[in-house]
Write a protein that holds these residues in place. Structure first.
Motif, PDB file in Angstrom:
ATOM      1  N   THR A  34       0.094  -1.352  -0.383  1.00 28.08           N
ATOM      2  CA  THR A  34       0.119  -0.072   0.161  1.00 28.08           C
ATOM      3  C   THR A  34       0.748   1.409  -0.101  1.00 28.08           C
ATOM      4  O   THR A  34       1.855   1.247   0.159  1.00 28.08           O
ATOM      5  N   ARG A  60      -2.045  -0.688  -3.644  1.00 30.42           N
ATOM      6  CA  ARG A  60      -2.999  -0.049  -3.182  1.00 30.42           C
ATOM      7  C   ARG A  60      -2.956   1.168  -2.606  1.00 30.42           C
ATOM      8  O   ARG A  60      -1.796   1.677  -2.354  1.00 30.42           O
ATOM      9  N   ARG A  66      -8.824  -0.269   1.051  1.00 31.50           N
ATOM     10  CA  ARG A  66      -8.817  -2.021   0.756  1.00 31.50           C
ATOM     11  C   ARG A  66     -10.142  -1.705   0.069  1.00 31.50           C
ATOM     12  O   ARG A  66     -10.626  -1.494   0.476  1.00 31.50           O
TER      13      ARG A  66
END
Length: 74
Positions: A34, A60, A66
């Motif tokens: 992420t 992400r 998420r």
């Protein structure tokens, strides 16, 4: 579609995407990262040329995102 319909569709898509990611691990090495640095690294690797065809990166923008917007880069 309305707000309720759009949210239901987003949840449906998220569930399908998560099932795909889990099942893809049977055939590929799946890594998830992420944040902006992860996105920049994945993009750099993509433009550098062919990578390992057995590796899949799920990127992400933030941990809070998420299932909302993901870039799957192979």
């Amino acid at each position: 579609m309305g707000a309720d319909g759009a949210e239901a569709r987003r949840r449906e898509y998220q569930a399908a995407e998560e099932r795909f990611t889990e099942r893809a691990a049977d055939w590929f090495r799946v890594t998830t990262r992420t944040g902006p640095d992860a996105m920049a690294d994945a993009f750099r690797q993509l433009i550098q040329g062919p990578g390992d065809p057995a590796a899949v990166r799920v990127v992400r923008p933030t941990a809070a995102s998420r299932g909302r917007r993901e870039a799957v880069i192979r």
